[in-house]
Design a protein around this motif. Sequence first.
Motif, PDB file in Angstrom:
ATOM      1  N   SER A 138     -11.042  -0.571   3.771  1.00  0.00           N
ATOM      2  CA  SER A 138      -9.764  -1.183   3.405  1.00  0.00           C
ATOM      3  C   SER A 138      -9.965  -2.582   2.857  1.00  0.00           C
ATOM      4  O   SER A 138      -9.307  -2.987   1.899  1.00  0.00           O
ATOM      5  CB  SER A 138      -8.839  -1.279   4.623  1.00  0.00           C
ATOM      6  OG  SER A 138      -8.434  -0.011   5.034  1.00  0.00           O
ATOM      7  N   LEU A 139     -10.864  -3.323   3.496  1.00  0.00           N
ATOM      8  CA  LEU A 139     -11.132  -4.692   3.045  1.00  0.00           C
ATOM      9  C   LEU A 139     -11.698  -4.701   1.640  1.00  0.00           C
ATOM     10  O   LEU A 139     -11.282  -5.505   0.798  1.00  0.00           O
ATOM     11  CB  LEU A 139     -12.096  -5.387   4.007  1.00  0.00           C
ATOM     12  CG  LEU A 139     -12.485  -6.823   3.636  1.00  0.00           C
ATOM     13  CD1 LEU A 139     -11.271  -7.735   3.543  1.00  0.00           C
ATOM     14  CD2 LEU A 139     -13.507  -7.389   4.621  1.00  0.00           C
ATOM     15  N   VAL A 140     -12.615  -3.804   1.372  1.00  0.00           N
ATOM     16  CA  VAL A 140     -13.199  -3.722   0.033  1.00  0.00           C
ATOM     17  C   VAL A 140     -12.108  -3.454  -1.003  1.00  0.00           C
ATOM     18  O   VAL A 140     -12.039  -4.118  -2.042  1.00  0.00           O
ATOM     19  CB  VAL A 140     -14.288  -2.629  -0.024  1.00  0.00           C
ATOM     20  CG1 VAL A 140     -14.654  -2.307  -1.458  1.00  0.00           C
ATOM     21  CG2 VAL A 140     -15.517  -3.078   0.749  1.00  0.00           C
ATOM     22  N   ARG A 154     -14.145   0.603  12.533  1.00  0.00           N
ATOM     23  CA  ARG A 154     -14.827  -0.476  11.792  1.00  0.00           C
ATOM     24  C   ARG A 154     -15.028  -0.052  10.339  1.00  0.00           C
ATOM     25  O   ARG A 154     -14.728  -0.809   9.416  1.00  0.00           O
ATOM     26  CB  ARG A 154     -16.176  -0.819  12.438  1.00  0.00           C
ATOM     27  CG  ARG A 154     -16.958  -1.840  11.582  1.00  0.00           C
ATOM     28  CD  ARG A 154     -18.291  -2.239  12.178  1.00  0.00           C
ATOM     29  NE  ARG A 154     -19.179  -1.114  12.426  1.00  0.00           N
ATOM     30  CZ  ARG A 154     -19.949  -0.540  11.499  1.00  0.00           C
ATOM     31  NH1 ARG A 154     -19.921  -0.980  10.253  1.00  0.00           N
ATOM     32  NH2 ARG A 154     -20.735   0.459  11.796  1.00  0.00           N
ATOM     33  N   ASN A 190       0.821  -1.214   0.000  1.00  0.00           N
ATOM     34  CA  ASN A 190       0.000   0.000   0.000  1.00  0.00           C
ATOM     35  C   ASN A 190       0.852   1.261   0.000  1.00  0.00           C
ATOM     36  O   ASN A 190       2.006   1.256   0.369  1.00  0.00           O
ATOM     37  CB  ASN A 190      -0.978   0.034   1.181  1.00  0.00           C
ATOM     38  CG  ASN A 190      -0.387  -0.599   2.418  1.00  0.00           C
ATOM     39  OD1 ASN A 190       0.824  -0.589   2.613  1.00  0.00           O
ATOM     40  ND2 ASN A 190      -1.237  -1.156   3.276  1.00  0.00           N
ATOM     41  N   MET A 243      -1.260  -4.466   9.598  1.00  0.00           N
ATOM     42  CA  MET A 243      -2.462  -4.888  10.325  1.00  0.00           C
ATOM     43  C   MET A 243      -2.275  -6.221  11.051  1.00  0.00           C
ATOM     44  O   MET A 243      -2.722  -6.377  12.180  1.00  0.00           O
ATOM     45  CB  MET A 243      -3.669  -5.014   9.362  1.00  0.00           C
ATOM     46  CG  MET A 243      -4.259  -3.706   8.931  1.00  0.00           C
ATOM     47  SD  MET A 243      -4.691  -2.628  10.312  1.00  0.00           S
ATOM     48  CE  MET A 243      -6.044  -3.530  11.068  1.00  0.00           C
ATOM     49  N   SER A 246      -8.903  -4.045  -0.722  1.00  0.00           N
ATOM     50  CA  SER A 246      -7.992  -5.192  -0.780  1.00  0.00           C
ATOM     51  C   SER A 246      -8.593  -6.330  -1.589  1.00  0.00           C
ATOM     52  O   SER A 246      -7.910  -6.957  -2.405  1.00  0.00           O
ATOM     53  CB  SER A 246      -7.686  -5.652   0.648  1.00  0.00           C
ATOM     54  OG  SER A 246      -6.810  -6.736   0.631  1.00  0.00           O
ATOM     55  N   GLN A 247      -9.870  -6.585  -1.387  1.00  0.00           N
ATOM     56  CA  GLN A 247     -10.516  -7.667  -2.140  1.00  0.00           C
ATOM     57  C   GLN A 247     -10.612  -7.325  -3.613  1.00  0.00           C
ATOM     58  O   GLN A 247     -10.438  -8.186  -4.473  1.00  0.00           O
ATOM     59  CB  GLN A 247     -11.908  -7.953  -1.562  1.00  0.00           C
ATOM     60  CG  GLN A 247     -11.835  -8.713  -0.242  1.00  0.00           C
ATOM     61  CD  GLN A 247     -13.198  -9.092   0.304  1.00  0.00           C
ATOM     62  OE1 GLN A 247     -14.200  -8.464   0.007  1.00  0.00           O
ATOM     63  NE2 GLN A 247     -13.232 -10.147   1.109  1.00  0.00           N
ATOM     64  N   GLN A 248     -10.889  -6.060  -3.898  1.00  0.00           N
ATOM     65  CA  GLN A 248     -10.965  -5.645  -5.301  1.00  0.00           C
ATOM     66  C   GLN A 248      -9.608  -5.840  -5.988  1.00  0.00           C
ATOM     67  O   GLN A 248      -9.536  -6.290  -7.137  1.00  0.00           O
ATOM     68  CB  GLN A 248     -11.400  -4.186  -5.406  1.00  0.00           C
ATOM     69  CG  GLN A 248     -11.669  -3.732  -6.835  1.00  0.00           C
ATOM     70  CD  GLN A 248     -12.697  -4.605  -7.547  1.00  0.00           C
ATOM     71  OE1 GLN A 248     -13.864  -4.666  -7.155  1.00  0.00           O
ATOM     72  NE2 GLN A 248     -12.265  -5.306  -8.578  1.00  0.00           N
ATOM     73  N   ARG A 249      -8.555  -5.555  -5.254  1.00  0.00           N
ATOM     74  CA  ARG A 249      -7.222  -5.702  -5.811  1.00  0.00           C
ATOM     75  C   ARG A 249      -6.868  -7.168  -6.035  1.00  0.00           C
ATOM     76  O   ARG A 249      -6.197  -7.530  -7.006  1.00  0.00           O
ATOM     77  CB  ARG A 249      -6.212  -5.044  -4.870  1.00  0.00           C
ATOM     78  CG  ARG A 249      -4.866  -4.870  -5.496  1.00  0.00           C
ATOM     79  CD  ARG A 249      -4.056  -3.817  -4.793  1.00  0.00           C
ATOM     80  NE  ARG A 249      -2.642  -4.095  -5.062  1.00  0.00           N
ATOM     81  CZ  ARG A 249      -1.696  -4.041  -4.142  1.00  0.00           C
ATOM     82  NH1 ARG A 249      -1.980  -3.724  -2.905  1.00  0.00           N
ATOM     83  NH2 ARG A 249      -0.453  -4.271  -4.487  1.00  0.00           N
ATOM     84  N   VAL A 269     -11.746   0.084   8.426  1.00  0.00           N
ATOM     85  CA  VAL A 269     -11.238  -1.248   8.065  1.00  0.00           C
ATOM     86  C   VAL A 269     -12.118  -1.902   7.010  1.00  0.00           C
ATOM     87  O   VAL A 269     -11.620  -2.585   6.104  1.00  0.00           O
ATOM     88  CB  VAL A 269     -11.099  -2.131   9.325  1.00  0.00           C
ATOM     89  CG1 VAL A 269     -10.647  -3.526   8.940  1.00  0.00           C
ATOM     90  CG2 VAL A 269     -10.098  -1.527  10.299  1.00  0.00           C
ATOM     91  N   GLU A 270     -13.423  -1.667   7.096  1.00  0.00           N
ATOM     92  CA  GLU A 270     -14.325  -2.199   6.052  1.00  0.00           C
ATOM     93  C   GLU A 270     -13.934  -1.669   4.677  1.00  0.00           C
ATOM     94  O   GLU A 270     -13.869  -2.423   3.699  1.00  0.00           O
ATOM     95  CB  GLU A 270     -15.779  -1.821   6.341  1.00  0.00           C
ATOM     96  CG  GLU A 270     -16.455  -2.732   7.362  1.00  0.00           C
ATOM     97  CD  GLU A 270     -17.816  -2.219   7.808  1.00  0.00           C
ATOM     98  OE1 GLU A 270     -18.545  -2.968   8.459  1.00  0.00           O
ATOM     99  OE2 GLU A 270     -18.150  -1.043   7.497  1.00  0.00           O
TER     100      GLU A 270
END
Lengths: 194, 194
Positions: free
Chosen positions: B133-135, B127, B72, B83, B137-140, B130-131
């Motif tokens: 960030s997760l989106v 929350r 990142n 994390m 990360s998953q897209q990547r 981080v949500e």
Amino acid sequence: MPLNLILQNIAKHINLTKEEQDVFTAYLQTKKIKRKQFLLTDGDICKYSAFVTSGCLRGYTVDKGGIEHVLNFAPPDWWIADMYSLLSQKPGMLNIEALEDTEVLLLSKANQEKLYLEIPKFEHFFRILVENSLVASQQRLIDGLSLTAEERYNNFCKRYPTLIDNLPQKQIASYIGVTPEFFSRMRSEMIKRR
Amino acid sequence: MPLNLILQNIAKHINLTKEEQDVFTAYLQTKKIKRKQFLLTDGDICKYSAFVTSGCLRGYTVDKGGIEHVLNFAPPDWWIADMYSLLSQKPGMLNIEALEDTEVLLLSKANQEKLYLEIPKFEHFFRILVENSLVASQQRLIDGLSLTAEERYNNFCKRYPTLIDNLPQKQIASYIGVTPEFFSRMRSEMIKRR
DNA sequence: ATTATTTCTTAACCTACATCAAGTGCCCCC
DNA sequence: GGGGGCACTTGATGTAGGTTAAGAAATAAT
């Protein structure tokens, strides 16, 4: 209704009173999904988080060439949702399909927001849940950038030992990012090298 | 101390009273990092989340062959941490290095936990952080499984237009998962095709 | 139990991207 | 301002994994 499993899952991170448990469980819906049926289809808006109580789901996207790419599996005791779509309430890209007959408990986004207000401990619970998901997602990203397919497969077997017995090979292949053909070849070469 | 920026960042998701703002800002430390200096080194335990107020950081791992893989970037108004290490308090794999002279506000994990207790709104804030960030990360992750390097580069330019002007090419190459040589070649072919 | 469908295996050939290497250009630092 | 080091470019060659295709095996459906 197998509420014990989800209450135990919650209890890993927060303690609920009996009353709070009742409030929480009242917000859940049970749903049975037959093998090959969809819980969510790409293009739809994801309105629920799902907690798997039995069976197994997989979340996958379909690329321009029609190839499926598995993003996640959800065996029992796991949560699954299209996070992008759930947060943004826009059409998502994820399909969530049952790999076998599956039972889930659904928590709608609307009810989730109510939960945050009525029992703020759930802010804590879901923060931790998402943090752990982020860690796993980032680790997988790094793996994809730096490891060979064999190494990724080895990591998968180490991290999720209970998954490999029942998952079809082509799904594992899709998860680690290779074709079924290559996966088959790679595995037989690994066995030869033992 | 440029606290306005971080207070605006927080205000995107939660409203703090003046008093709460003072509690929060009292928990922050300022740190200046010179270009090429490290905020975190792999093998260390990550004890802080960092909020960038000026400059730019990059988080990267080093693989067995010594190749760096950017996980990142953190320009101003962004948060960054290892994390895995922050959550587990175990040695991590991420290096966080300044791409240019940088100023950050540090929030220690210990203080973060105190914040959750004193101002529970921060459970909500982190929350959501981080949500999102997760989106991303998953897209990547999905991009890496389903798109060509060109397509990934196009997505990067679309999603982070402000980053491309100042980031060195080799860092962008590392982020999208290709070598500097290939990135250079690919870009000149894209230009030829215009 | 039989048939149909899907999954897995295997071989030959292909390709997106990597590696190696060397030269050019640019930036940083003194 | 100049030198050194680093980033970028470019060409030749290599490779991890993909594609195509067909057959065998396993599983699902009737």
